[in-house]
Scaffold this motif. Structure first.
Motif, mmCIF file in Angstrom:
data_model
loop_
_atom_site.group_PDB
_atom_site.id
_atom_site.type_symbol
_atom_site.label_atom_id
_atom_site.label_comp_id
_atom_site.label_asym_id
_atom_site.label_seq_id
_atom_site.Cartn_x
_atom_site.Cartn_y
_atom_site.Cartn_z
ATOM 1 N N GLN A 1 19.582 -75.038 1.713
ATOM 2 C CA GLN A 1 18.497 -76.012 1.911
ATOM 3 C C GLN A 1 17.397 -75.453 2.828
ATOM 4 O OE1 GLN A 1 20.189 -79.858 3.049
ATOM 5 N NE2 GLN A 1 18.341 -80.270 4.258
ATOM 6 N N ILE A 2 17.787 -74.733 3.863
ATOM 7 C CA ILE A 2 16.801 -74.157 4.802
ATOM 8 C C ILE A 2 15.852 -73.220 4.060
ATOM 9 C CG2 ILE A 2 16.549 -72.486 6.691
ATOM 10 C CD1 ILE A 2 19.137 -73.706 7.912
ATOM 11 N N LEU A 3 16.415 -72.343 3.228
ATOM 12 C CA LEU A 3 15.566 -71.377 2.521
ATOM 13 C C LEU A 3 14.772 -72.027 1.391
ATOM 14 C CD1 LEU A 3 17.881 -68.253 2.505
ATOM 15 C CD2 LEU A 3 15.774 -68.584 3.815
ATOM 16 N N ALA A 4 15.240 -73.188 0.913
ATOM 17 C CA ALA A 4 14.513 -73.877 -0.159
ATOM 18 C C ALA A 4 13.309 -74.650 0.379
ATOM 19 C CB ALA A 4 15.462 -74.830 -0.890
ATOM 20 N N GLN A 5 13.364 -75.044 1.656
ATOM 21 C CA GLN A 5 12.305 -75.928 2.168
ATOM 22 C C GLN A 5 11.055 -75.185 2.633
ATOM 23 O OE1 GLN A 5 14.284 -78.074 5.351
ATOM 24 N NE2 GLN A 5 13.558 -76.672 6.925
ATOM 25 N N ALA A 6 11.193 -73.900 2.899
ATOM 26 C CA ALA A 6 10.021 -73.120 3.346
ATOM 27 C C ALA A 6 10.261 -71.655 2.994
ATOM 28 C CB ALA A 6 9.825 -73.271 4.843
ATOM 29 N N ASP B 1 1.735 -65.041 8.089
ATOM 30 C CA ASP B 1 0.942 -66.132 7.504
ATOM 31 C C ASP B 1 0.380 -65.753 6.130
ATOM 32 O OD1 ASP B 1 -0.769 -64.272 8.482
ATOM 33 O OD2 ASP B 1 -1.894 -65.630 9.795
ATOM 34 N N ASN B 2 0.898 -64.669 5.563
ATOM 35 C CA ASN B 2 0.452 -64.242 4.234
ATOM 36 C C ASN B 2 1.409 -64.787 3.173
ATOM 37 O OD1 ASN B 2 0.689 -61.956 1.944
ATOM 38 N ND2 ASN B 2 -1.409 -62.069 2.680
ATOM 39 N N GLU B 3 0.908 -65.730 2.388
ATOM 40 C CA GLU B 3 1.746 -66.442 1.411
ATOM 41 C C GLU B 3 2.423 -65.481 0.416
ATOM 42 O OE1 GLU B 3 2.592 -70.622 0.437
ATOM 43 O OE2 GLU B 3 1.745 -69.533 2.138
ATOM 44 N N ALA B 4 1.667 -64.500 -0.061
ATOM 45 C CA ALA B 4 2.215 -63.559 -1.047
ATOM 46 C C ALA B 4 3.391 -62.780 -0.469
ATOM 47 C CB ALA B 4 1.125 -62.606 -1.530
ATOM 48 N N PHE B 5 3.266 -62.385 0.793
ATOM 49 C CA PHE B 5 4.364 -61.684 1.459
ATOM 50 C C PHE B 5 5.585 -62.591 1.597
ATOM 51 C CE2 PHE B 5 6.698 -61.019 5.467
ATOM 52 C CZ PHE B 5 7.309 -59.822 5.156
ATOM 53 N N LEU B 6 5.338 -63.811 2.063
ATOM 54 C CA LEU B 6 6.452 -64.731 2.319
ATOM 55 C C LEU B 6 7.234 -65.042 1.049
ATOM 56 C CD1 LEU B 6 4.765 -67.247 4.788
ATOM 57 C CD2 LEU B 6 6.348 -65.393 5.343
ATOM 58 N N LYS B 7 6.525 -65.076 -0.082
ATOM 59 C CA LYS B 7 7.176 -65.487 -1.332
ATOM 60 C C LYS B 7 7.723 -64.332 -2.164
ATOM 61 C CE LYS B 7 5.026 -69.965 -1.847
ATOM 62 N NZ LYS B 7 3.994 -70.802 -2.486
#
Lengths: 239, 239
Positions: free
Chosen positions: A102-107, B216-222
């Motif tokens: 759940q933690i990894l799914a929320q952000a 804060d870089n969305e592409a990196f985070l995802k």
């Protein structure tokens, strides 16, 4: 200077424990200048380290909890400054597996290091603790072949630990690595499993991972780390 | 605050370049607050970055050298404060392979990050430079399929770069990763090979590796980083 709540600090690497480099190479006093919450182990693999609010406790292989003195030392520990301005999330009736997913799914946190801190009541808390080793130290696989396990039900206390991105496997434990200490300071350890009844959780993502090496430790400098072995041994010893 | 010469700072990871995250996520001005020497690449994979004495230069795929403005950005760069009190070593008539082996033989540095800086005359300097990419960015393997190579003989200039322990492959380039810029600032790049005639070398070991993420870089985070692919691609693109 204000404490940097966007930074997680690590002394030593998980990899150095694999060949048995259990000698403490940083004092607890120095470690606590880098954070007030965290986890790790103590000199000689003397238990599971739990840092709560500036106090360093170990849970040893007999299940005993001891507060480490400032001149105690650690071969490996990860700490951070807990951000008291973070929002807390209420957690009800969740297993470890459910909550971690759940933690990894929320952000989108999977590519960052982040701290997990959770205080509350657990229906079940199942832990493990390493046993103190004597020199000459065996390697981690031998040292952790026998690891006492502990379990309590309806226990209140604090879970503390980290998530590390897969890329840092070996430096850290990739994925979650969490420890526990109960409120009465007589039960805890490396968490194997739990079920939350009611708890308050904070997630603290970091923008910086500060990796400090025991750069004046001859045994560390000279060690040959077999990386494939490191990965296999982390799987065996830490999960 | 004095600059910490025992610390190497890295913004971004080598791994994020693999799927093509070439967008600059830190300004040159900010990068230079973390060190005055270093290497990396620029926004859009616009060349090989060479930081010398507080100036950031790129060598692009046409072989042209440009100084980046403070508001230029980088997706990945590694920098440190050069310790001016370090002893220099005279290097005579050595190939890259000979020198790199010799460095690790003379002191137990293999498990630390360290900087290599070498200024002098090279009989041969063989380099390569990435070509600027346009959005939507391809992945690194496609982007580096064609990489112009350059060679000069009897060239004077500065080699700068790092050695990273094998454990950090993916975060950094494990082993040596060095760039070059000549004294007249019209030749350089990612070093493939060289032979030293006469040079002065400094080795600067670090006790801390500070890994900063573009958090804060969305592409990196995802992004999903396939670690086995990361290793294979680093071997292909960086060696």
């Amino acid at each position: 200077m204000t404490n940097d709540v966007k930074r997680v600090y690590q002394h030593g690497t998980l990899a150095l424990l694999i060949p048995g480099l259990f000698t403490g190479t940083m004092t607890v006093a120095e470690l606590l200048t880098h954070g007030n919450f965290g986890i790790g182990t103590a000199h000689g693999l003397a238990g599971e380290l739990v840092l709560l609010d500036g106090h360093a406790y170990t849970v040893n292989g007999d299940g005993q909890v001891t507060e480490l003195a400032p001149d105690g030392t650690v071969p490996f520990a990860t700490v951070h400054w807990q951000d008291s301005s973070l929002p807390t999330q209420a957690v009800h009736q969740r297993t470890k597996a459910e909550l971690e997913t759940q933690i990894l799914a929320q952000a989108p946190l999977k590519n960052l290091f982040f701290a997990v801190k959770m205080t509350g009541t657990f229906k079940v808390m199942h832990t493990r603790a390493v046993q103190t080793q004597q020199e000459p130290y065996p390697n981690l696989t031998v040292a952790t072949r026998v690891q006492p396990e502990f379990e309590q039900t309806d226990v209140t206390g604090t879970l503390i630990g980290y998530y590390a991105p897969a890329l840092y496997q070996g430096a850290a434990v990739a994925g979650y690595h969490v420890h526990f200490l109960n409120d009465t300071h007589d039960f805890g350890g490396h968490i194997l499993d739990y079920t939350v009844v009611d708890a308050q959780m904070t997630l603290q993502p970091f923008e910086t991972f500060e990796q400090h090496f025991p750069s004046d430790n001859e045994a560390f400098l000279k060690s040959d780390f077999d990386l494939q072995q490191v990965n296999a041994d982390i799987e065996e010893a830490e999960h």
